[in-house]
Motif scaffolding. Structure first.
Motif, short mmCIF file in Angstrom:
data_model
loop_
_atom_site.label_atom_id
_atom_site.label_comp_id
_atom_site.label_asym_id
_atom_site.label_seq_id
_atom_site.Cartn_x
_atom_site.Cartn_y
_atom_site.Cartn_z
N LEU A 207 -56.03 -24.87 -30.57
CA LEU A 207 -55.71 -25.33 -29.23
C LEU A 207 -54.37 -26.07 -29.18
CD1 LEU A 207 -57.05 -24.96 -26.54
CD2 LEU A 207 -58.10 -27.20 -26.76
N ASP A 208 -54.09 -26.80 -30.23
CA ASP A 208 -52.77 -27.45 -30.27
C ASP A 208 -51.66 -26.40 -30.40
OD1 ASP A 208 -53.68 -29.96 -29.91
OD2 ASP A 208 -53.79 -30.45 -32.07
N ALA A 209 -51.97 -25.34 -31.13
CA ALA A 209 -50.99 -24.26 -31.23
C ALA A 209 -50.76 -23.62 -29.86
CB ALA A 209 -51.45 -23.21 -32.25
N VAL A 210 -51.83 -23.49 -29.09
CA VAL A 210 -51.68 -22.96 -27.72
C VAL A 210 -50.78 -23.91 -26.92
CG1 VAL A 210 -52.89 -22.50 -25.56
CG2 VAL A 210 -53.90 -21.76 -27.71
N ARG A 211 -51.05 -25.19 -27.04
CA ARG A 211 -50.24 -26.17 -26.27
C ARG A 211 -48.77 -26.06 -26.67
NH1 ARG A 211 -54.88 -29.78 -27.10
NH2 ARG A 211 -56.03 -29.78 -25.13
N ASN A 212 -48.52 -25.95 -27.95
CA ASN A 212 -47.13 -25.80 -28.40
C ASN A 212 -46.50 -24.52 -27.85
OD1 ASN A 212 -47.38 -28.16 -29.78
ND2 ASN A 212 -47.38 -27.26 -31.83
N GLY A 213 -47.28 -23.46 -27.89
CA GLY A 213 -46.77 -22.18 -27.38
C GLY A 213 -46.46 -22.28 -25.89
N LEU A 214 -47.36 -22.93 -25.17
CA LEU A 214 -47.15 -23.06 -23.72
C LEU A 214 -45.95 -23.95 -23.41
CD1 LEU A 214 -50.79 -23.41 -22.33
CD2 LEU A 214 -49.21 -21.50 -21.98
N THR A 215 -45.77 -24.97 -24.24
CA THR A 215 -44.62 -25.86 -24.03
C THR A 215 -43.33 -25.05 -24.09
OG1 THR A 215 -45.85 -27.63 -25.07
CG2 THR A 215 -43.47 -27.94 -24.90
N PHE A 216 -43.29 -24.11 -25.02
CA PHE A 216 -42.10 -23.27 -25.12
C PHE A 216 -42.05 -22.26 -23.98
CE2 PHE A 216 -39.63 -19.65 -26.43
CZ PHE A 216 -38.50 -20.25 -26.99
N PHE A 217 -43.16 -21.58 -23.75
CA PHE A 217 -43.18 -20.49 -22.75
C PHE A 217 -42.89 -21.03 -21.35
CE2 PHE A 217 -45.62 -16.83 -20.68
CZ PHE A 217 -44.64 -15.91 -20.97
N GLU A 218 -43.33 -22.25 -21.10
CA GLU A 218 -43.09 -22.86 -19.79
C GLU A 218 -41.59 -22.98 -19.51
OE1 GLU A 218 -43.97 -27.05 -19.56
OE2 GLU A 218 -44.92 -26.81 -17.59
N LYS A 219 -40.81 -23.21 -20.57
CA LYS A 219 -39.36 -23.36 -20.41
C LYS A 219 -38.72 -22.06 -19.93
CE LYS A 219 -38.42 -27.45 -22.64
NZ LYS A 219 -39.69 -27.84 -23.15
N LEU A 220 -39.41 -20.94 -20.19
CA LEU A 220 -38.83 -19.65 -19.80
C LEU A 220 -39.27 -19.22 -18.40
CD1 LEU A 220 -39.31 -17.61 -23.09
CD2 LEU A 220 -37.47 -19.17 -22.46
N GLN A 221 -40.18 -19.97 -17.81
CA GLN A 221 -40.64 -19.57 -16.48
C GLN A 221 -39.48 -19.70 -15.49
OE1 GLN A 221 -43.63 -22.01 -14.51
NE2 GLN A 221 -44.63 -20.19 -13.67
N LEU A 222 -39.29 -18.68 -14.70
CA LEU A 222 -38.21 -18.72 -13.71
C LEU A 222 -38.66 -19.55 -12.51
CD1 LEU A 222 -37.12 -14.97 -13.96
CD2 LEU A 222 -36.11 -16.95 -15.09
N PRO A 223 -37.71 -20.12 -11.77
CA PRO A 223 -38.09 -21.03 -10.68
C PRO A 223 -39.09 -20.41 -9.71
CG PRO A 223 -35.71 -21.04 -11.01
CD PRO A 223 -36.26 -20.01 -11.93
N GLU A 224 -39.06 -19.10 -9.56
CA GLU A 224 -39.99 -18.48 -8.61
C GLU A 224 -41.41 -18.32 -9.16
OE1 GLU A 224 -37.29 -15.70 -5.80
OE2 GLU A 224 -37.94 -14.83 -7.69
N GLY A 225 -41.61 -18.69 -10.44
CA GLY A 225 -42.98 -18.69 -10.94
C GLY A 225 -43.34 -17.55 -11.87
N HIS A 226 -42.41 -16.64 -12.12
CA HIS A 226 -42.74 -15.55 -13.02
C HIS A 226 -41.80 -15.60 -14.23
CE1 HIS A 226 -39.55 -14.13 -10.46
NE2 HIS A 226 -39.26 -13.23 -11.36
N TRP A 227 -41.88 -14.57 -15.06
CA TRP A 227 -41.06 -14.55 -16.27
C TRP A 227 -40.14 -13.33 -16.26
CZ3 TRP A 227 -45.55 -17.08 -15.96
CH2 TRP A 227 -45.63 -18.32 -16.60
N GLY A 228 -38.99 -13.49 -16.83
CA GLY A 228 -38.07 -12.37 -16.98
C GLY A 228 -38.46 -11.56 -18.21
N CYS A 229 -37.87 -10.40 -18.36
CA CYS A 229 -38.28 -9.58 -19.48
C CYS A 229 -37.22 -8.54 -19.82
CB CYS A 229 -39.58 -8.86 -19.12
SG CYS A 229 -40.25 -7.88 -20.45
N GLU A 230 -36.85 -8.54 -21.09
CA GLU A 230 -35.99 -7.46 -21.57
C GLU A 230 -36.90 -6.28 -21.82
OE1 GLU A 230 -34.15 -8.22 -25.40
OE2 GLU A 230 -34.30 -6.09 -25.77
N TYR A 231 -36.82 -5.30 -20.94
CA TYR A 231 -37.80 -4.22 -20.98
C TYR A 231 -37.14 -2.93 -21.48
CZ TYR A 231 -41.96 -1.73 -19.33
OH TYR A 231 -43.10 -0.96 -19.25
N GLY A 232 -36.53 -3.04 -22.66
CA GLY A 232 -35.79 -1.89 -23.20
C GLY A 232 -36.66 -1.02 -24.09
N GLY A 233 -36.02 -0.11 -24.74
CA GLY A 233 -36.73 0.82 -25.64
C GLY A 233 -36.24 2.24 -25.41
N PRO A 234 -36.49 2.80 -24.23
CA PRO A 234 -36.01 4.16 -23.95
C PRO A 234 -34.49 4.21 -23.99
CG PRO A 234 -37.57 3.45 -22.26
CD PRO A 234 -37.27 2.26 -23.10
#
Ligand code: LAN
Length: 729
Positions: free
Chosen positions: A74-101
């Protein structure tokens, strides 16, 4: 055409630089639309500082403090969320490099070149850097996707793209790529889609392109092969292609095009037998060889239909109807279009039809920016205009599964996510739905955003699930009222096939036999909708949840839907106990969804032989270090294949989620997997990118970089909830 004109055109080619200044790039999100901006002006750059998200996507150091080391999941989840929260865009969602093809960026660059909207120098520079970075280190070519071997589709189109953005032919990267291209037989060995683009550019002649007759659109709807029955991606690509093929349109000839005619071929350009090489193709591109039937049809079209029956009246009528359908697609998506392939082609169609200054062209070019993405390597093209709704839904579920939705610490992040999903719900069906053959979408969510606006069965489901979870949690506002939730459910209910399964964008409109008309060569299973365990299980899991809260809405239909879906899911289980995944790699991905959905109707390890077999399958694939590591090769071969680089965090999370949801009784293997995920977590809470996660059409891989956050978080959260006192050190 005067050479003055063409010199002029070439003079507009961008000034290439070594690199851009990464500190000047910013991602803007407006209503879920993503665009990257390069701030050349110092003042502007100061006024609009880079966010953590910008820096993260660009591969710049974030300089975040180390978090206290987690000693339990659970602490690992909290740490992960602390980081992931920093990437949330102001509108509430996340950006994504959606490459490959590796066949998408060329379409965008070619469309801009032929419509005389060349890319600015900072795009050109980073496109060059990206393609250089992604050239095959051994032979210098490019593949169908970033992990694949060199193909002619990838090599001819990306070579051309590099030339269009300003790279000289004698650059060492180009010399190497050209040598490979020539060794593979030159551009005449490219598949249909490459021949199409190279012909539009004027590097080839239309005779080398297998027929794409818009007349097919004139077939009455009852005809079994009528294009409205094809998988939406195929028919939306066929549509603009057929328009341009019919017009035999080619871009203005320029010096650069004349040079490319010399560079791309082994033969002397003037002596090439165009018609004779329609079917010439390199084996690396021939994943789905054309059938004898299609070859015969093509022969008849070329030799009998075109010269004898393709009369002006018919051609005009077919072009007019194709043009109208293109307009409808553009209008329904505000020129975003379904995906970058048809967006680029529709841009060219509008240019041909409406002329250079037309609004349709300008709007298309503007919206094409939304599929471009900048990362540490350079600029690439995303598979869609983002992954906004999809990733947001999974982020919410991860927090919910960890039991953290009520923790005020995460409320601001969750409320913003809910607000985003509220804003992105599609409120109406498209105008003239039946005329343009669209599926109902009222109340649905798209994969990316509502501008693109294509409902997908599992995208509606995952988003709705997240909305229900949050709105039923004390302390969260009800932003989406019951009627809107019912709208979503009503649309979900339209997705079940007679077999009980669900497909992606629509219910199947024809059978698999339509693959006899698959002309693209590079992909398998693209002509019609198929039945997908991921889609079916997602709808099932969400309907099970919905039923708990609203037992009286369309009760009988939902019950019967659930019964039939469960039956189909069981029938789709492979003899080894896993399920084959079509959109993620591969058995691990689909088995997770299958086990989760069976659990949603109370079928778990102890109570269901199907769930037990699924768990046993996963356990049999666990590696000694506790992780899982399926490779993308499994998608191509249909057999479980290990990834050569060993255990992967995302794979491990998928397997664990399946096992925990199915209540697998033995904690030890699960604990080992959790430990692996925790060990791979960085001191700042993040996980690093590993092997590619997603796939489509069996042969093309695609990245889902946010999966390395949402699924490990979900797996650890589920673990923490099930074994609250367990320490994992
Ligand atoms: C996607 C991305 C999302 C994906 C899921 C929602 C994950 C899946 O469960 C259902 C299918 C869907 C919506 C899907 C379909 C095909 C897409 C749009 C893609 C894989 C992303 C890119 C791909 C598209 C076909 C790329 C363009 C290529 C052509 C052959 C036209």
């Amino acid at each position: 055409r005067s050479s003055v004109d063409s010199d002029d055109h070439d003079a507009k080619r961008p000034r290439l630089q070594e690199s851009t200044d990464k500190a000047r790039w910013r991602l803007r999100s407006e209503g879920g639309r993503h665009t990257w901006h390069y701030l050349e002006d110092d003042e502007a750059a100061k006024e609009w500082p880079q966010s953590y998200a910008d820096k993260y996507y660009l591969g710049m150091p974030l300089e975040l403090p180390e978090l206290p080391k987690a000693t339990n999941p659970l602490d690992a989840v909290r740490n992960g969320l602390t980081f992931f929260e920093k990437l949330q865009l102001p509108e509430g969602h996340w950006g994504c490099e959606y490459g490959g093809p590796m066949f998408l960026l060329p379409g965008v660059v070619i469309a801009r070149y032929v419509t005389k909207n060349p890319v600015p120098w900072y795009y050109a520079t980073e496109i060059k850097n990206y393609l250089f970075a992604r050239a095959n280190p051994v032979d210098g070519g490019w593949g169908l996707h970033i992990e694949g071997e060199s193909t002619m589709l990838g090599t001819t189109l990306n070579y051309t793209t590099l030339r269009l953005v300003g790279v000289e032919a004698d650059h060492p990267v180009m010399v190497k790529a050209r040598a490979t291209m020539h060794k593979m037989g030159g551009a005449i060995c490219a598949p249909h889609w490459a021949k199409f683009w190279l012909t539009v550019l004027g590097i080839m002649k239309w005779d080398i392109v297998n027929p794409v007759p818009p007349e097919l659109w004139l077939l009455p709807d009852w005809v079994p092969i009528a294009p409205w029955r094809w998988w939406i991606h195929m028919r939306q690509v066929f549509l603009p292609m057929s328009y341009l093929w019919s017009k035999k349109w080619q871009a203005e000839e320029t010096d650069l095009i004349r040079e490319l005619r010399k560079e791309l071929f082994v033969e002397d350009w003037d002596k090439i037998d165009w018609a004779g090489n329609r079917n010439t193709i390199h084996p690396n591109d021939n994943y789905h060889p054309k059938t004898a039937f299609l070859n015969t049809v093509n022969w008849l079209l070329v030799n009998i239909w075109n010269p004898v029956f393709r009369v002006k009246y018919l051609v005009d009528k077919a072009e007019a109807w194709a043009s109208e359908l293109i307009d409808m697609e553009d209008e329904n998506t505000d020129y975003s279009d379904l995906a970058p392939v048809n967006a680029a082609m529709n841009t060219v169609c509008c240019y041909v039809r409406d002329g250079p200054g037309a609004y349709s062209v300008r709007r298309h070019v503007e919206r094409l920016d939304e599929v471009l993405w900048v990362n540490a390597e350079g600029m690439l093209c995303n598979g869609t205009n983002g992954v906004q709704c999809w990733d947001t839904a999974f982020a919410i579920q991860a927090i919910m599964d960890a039991g953290l939705t009520e923790d005020p610490r995460w409320r601001p992040m969750l409320i913003k996510s809910l607000e985003f999903l509220e804003d992105q719900q599609i409120r109406e069906n498209v105008k003239d739905q039946d005329k343009c053959y669209r599926h109902p979408r009222k109340g649905a969510w798209a994969f990316s955003n509502k501008d693109q606006g294509y409902a997908v069965s599992d995208c509606v489901s995952e988003a709705l699930k997240s909305v229900i979870i949050l709105q039923k949690t004390p302390g969260f506002p009800t932003l989406i009222d019951d009627q809107r939730i019912f709208d979503a459910v009503d649309t979900m209910l339209t997705y079940q096939n007679p077999s009980g399964a669900c497909s992606s964008y629509e219910t199947p409109r024809a059978g698999q036999w339509m693959e006899v008309l698959n002309a693209a060569e590079v992909f398998g299973n693209i002509m019609v909708e198929y039945e997908y365990p991921e889609c079916t299980t997602a709808v099932l899991t969400t309907l099970s949840l919905f039923k708990k809260h609203w037992p009286n809405h369309r009760t009988d239909e939902i019950d019967s839907f659930i019964t039939r879906a469960v039956k189909w899911i069981k029938s789709d289980q492979k003899p080894h106990g896993g399920w084959y995944g079509n959109w993620g790699i591969c058995f691990t991905y689909a088995t997770m969804f299958a086990l989760e959905s069976l659990a949603s109707v109370g079928e778990t390890y102890e109570t269901s032989k199907y769930a037990k077999k699924g768990c046993d399958f996963l356990i049999s694939k666990q590696r000694e270090d506790g992780g899982w590591s399926e490779s993308y090769k499994a998608c191509e071969t249909g057999e479980y294949v290990e990834h050569p680089t060993g255990s992967q965090v995302v794979m491990t999370a998928w397997a664990l989620i399946g096992l925990i949801k199915a209540k697998y009784p033995n904690i030890e293997p699960i604990k080992m997997g959790i430990k692996l995920i925790m060990d791979r977590q960085q001191p700042n809470g993040e996980w690093l990118q590993e092997a590619i996660e997603g796939v489509f059409n069996k042969s093309c891989m695609i990245s889902y970089p946010n999966y390395k956050f949402v699924f490990p978080l979900k797996a650890m959260g589920l673990f923490a909830k099930r074994y609250p006192d367990e320490k994992v050190v």
